[in-house]
Scaffold this active site. Structure first.
Site, short mmCIF file in Angstrom:
data_model
loop_
_atom_site.label_atom_id
_atom_site.label_comp_id
_atom_site.label_asym_id
_atom_site.label_seq_id
_atom_site.Cartn_x
_atom_site.Cartn_y
_atom_site.Cartn_z
N HIS A 66 123.04 51.42 23.61
CA HIS A 66 123.89 50.23 23.70
C HIS A 66 124.05 49.50 22.36
CE1 HIS A 66 120.02 47.92 24.37
NE2 HIS A 66 120.69 47.01 23.68
N ASP A 96 119.52 55.20 27.66
CA ASP A 96 119.79 54.17 26.66
C ASP A 96 119.22 54.59 25.31
OD1 ASP A 96 120.83 51.84 25.61
OD2 ASP A 96 119.12 50.59 26.23
N SER A 171 116.53 45.39 20.09
CA SER A 171 116.83 46.64 20.78
C SER A 171 116.87 47.81 19.81
CB SER A 171 118.18 46.55 21.50
OG SER A 171 118.09 45.69 22.61
#
Length: 324
Positions: A66, A96, A171
Site C-alpha cells: 500500500h 500487503d 508502514s
C-alpha cells in the site's frame, strides 16, 4: 537471491538501533489520480511516504504494497541521507508486501529473525519514517500478541501486535527483536482516538516464500488464476407490479483469451453464484475464494445463464501479473 534466518544473542536497545537502523530506509511515492469536473478530466499528483527494509546489499528493499502500489515515481532515502530512484520489482497485495529496487551496492541488509519464536512480553524496536519526515525514528515496546487476526487493505491477515509507537509513514519499516534481527514488517495501526499502543507488523516467517518469489520472479508463484472480470449485481424478484432486490452475485463482464475461464466455457453475461458450494455475493467474495486455491486446482462454479442454473468445472492456471 534468497533470505534466511539467523540466531544470535541479546543486545541493549542502543546496540539494536545501531545494528538495524542502516537497514531501514525512507520511501516517497508519487501517484496520479484523475477526477472529472463537468466532464473535463483533471489529473492530480498524490504524494505518500513510508518506510522500507533493505534485503540485499545490491539494493532490493521490502516494503508494504500500500506504500508503493500504483506509484508513478518512487524515491528511497538511505540511512546516510543518500537518495535513489527506485523501481517496483513486484507486489503481493494479499500480504500487503512489495519489493522495490535501487541501483546501489554495499548496502546493509537486515538479518531475518524467526518470528515463530516470538513470545508475548518480548522486547522489540520499530524503526521507520513516521510522518514521512522523521526517518530513522526508533520506538520501543513489547510483543503484545502473536497471530492477531486483523483486516488490512481489505485482506484478512495474521499479524504481530506491538505497543511500540507506530505512526503514518512507519508502514514498510522494520520490527526488530532483542538480537537486532528483523521479525516483522510494520504495516498497520489502530487510528481510533480512544486507542493507544496498537500497532501491527507482518511476521517475516509468514511471507518468506513470497519475499523470495518477488525477489526472483517479480510475482508470487503458484497463485490460482481464473481469467474473468466481474461486476457486483443484485437479481431482482418481480411479483406483479412490485419488484425488490433478491440474490446478490457477480456477473462476468469479460473473459480473458486462453484463460481457464474460456477453456471451461464461461461467457460474458454469466452470473457466478457459487464456487464449490460456497456463496459468491460480491467481487471480493470471488477474489477471496479463488485465493484459497493454487494453480492446477479444480473447482465447480455454479452459474446462471439465460435464466438456467448450471455447473461448470474449471482448472485454475497460475496467476502472472498482466494475464488479465
Amino acid at each position: 537471491k534468497s533470505s534466511g534466518f539467523v540466531t544470535g544473542g541479546q543486545y541493549t536497545r542502543a546496540q539494536i538501533c545501531e545494528i538495524a537502523a542502516p537497514s531501514v530506509v525512507g520511501i516517497d511515492a508519487v501517484s496520479e489520480t484523475t477526477v472529472s469536473y463537468w466532464g473535463r478530466p483533471q489529473t492530480y499528483e498524490q504524494k505518500g511516504s513510508g518506510s522500507g527494509v533493505i534485503l540485499t546489499a545490491d539494493g532490493y528493499i521490502a516494503t508494504c504494497a500500500h506504500v508503493v502500489s500504483g506509484a508513478k515515481t518512487i524515491d528511497v532515502t538511505l540511512h546516510d541521507d543518500e537518495t535513489y530512484p527506485a523501481t517496483l520489482v513486484g507486489e503481493d497485495v494479499r500480504n500487503d508486501l512489495a519489493i522495490i529496487k535501487i541501483d546501489a551496492k554495499d548496502l546493509t541488509p537486515a538479518v531475518l529473525g524467526d518470528s515463530d519464536m516470538l513470545t508475548v512480553g518480548e522486547d522489540v524496536i520499530a524503526i521507520g519514517n513516521p510522518l514521512g519526515e522523521l526517518r530513522g525514528t526508533a520506538t520501543g515496546g513489547i510483543i503484545s500478541a502473536v497471530r492477531r487476526s486483523i483486516t488490512v487493505e481489505n485482506n484478512d491477515m495474521e499479524l504481530i501486535q506491538t505497543d511500540a509507537a507506530i505512526s503514518p509513514g512507519n508502514s514498510g519499516g522494520g520490527l526488530f527483536n532483542a538480537s537486532g534481527k528483523l521479525i516483522g514488517i510494520v504495516n498497520a495501526k489502530v487510528s481510533d482516538a480512544s486507542a493507544e499502543g496498537l500497532g501491527f507488523a507482518i511476521p517475516v516467517n509468514s511471507v518468506i516464500t513470497e519475499i523470495n518469489d518477488l525477489l526472483n520472479f517479480g510475482y508470487v508463484t503458484g497463485r490460482a488464476y481464473l481469467g474473468v472480470s466481474t461486476q457486483n449485481v443484485t437479481l431482482t424478484n418481480n411479483y406483479g407490479f412490485f419488484s425488490f432486490g433478491g440474490t446478490r452475485c457477480v456477473q462476468i463482464t469479460n473473459v480473458a483469451a486462453n484463460s481457464p475461464a474460456e477453456e471451461a466455457g464461461l461467457r460474458t453475461g454469466d452470473l457466478i453464484l457459487e464456487v464449490d458450494g460456497r456463496t459468491v455475493s460480491s467481487n471480493d467474495d470471488l477474489s477471496d475464494l479463488i485465493a484459497s486455491y493454487n494453480a492446477g486446482d479444480s473447482a465447480a462454479l455454479t452459474i446462471r445463464r439465460d435464466g438456467n442454473r448450471m455447473e461448470v468445472r474449471v482448472t485454475f492456471s497460475e496467476y502472472i501479473p498482466g494475464n488479465r
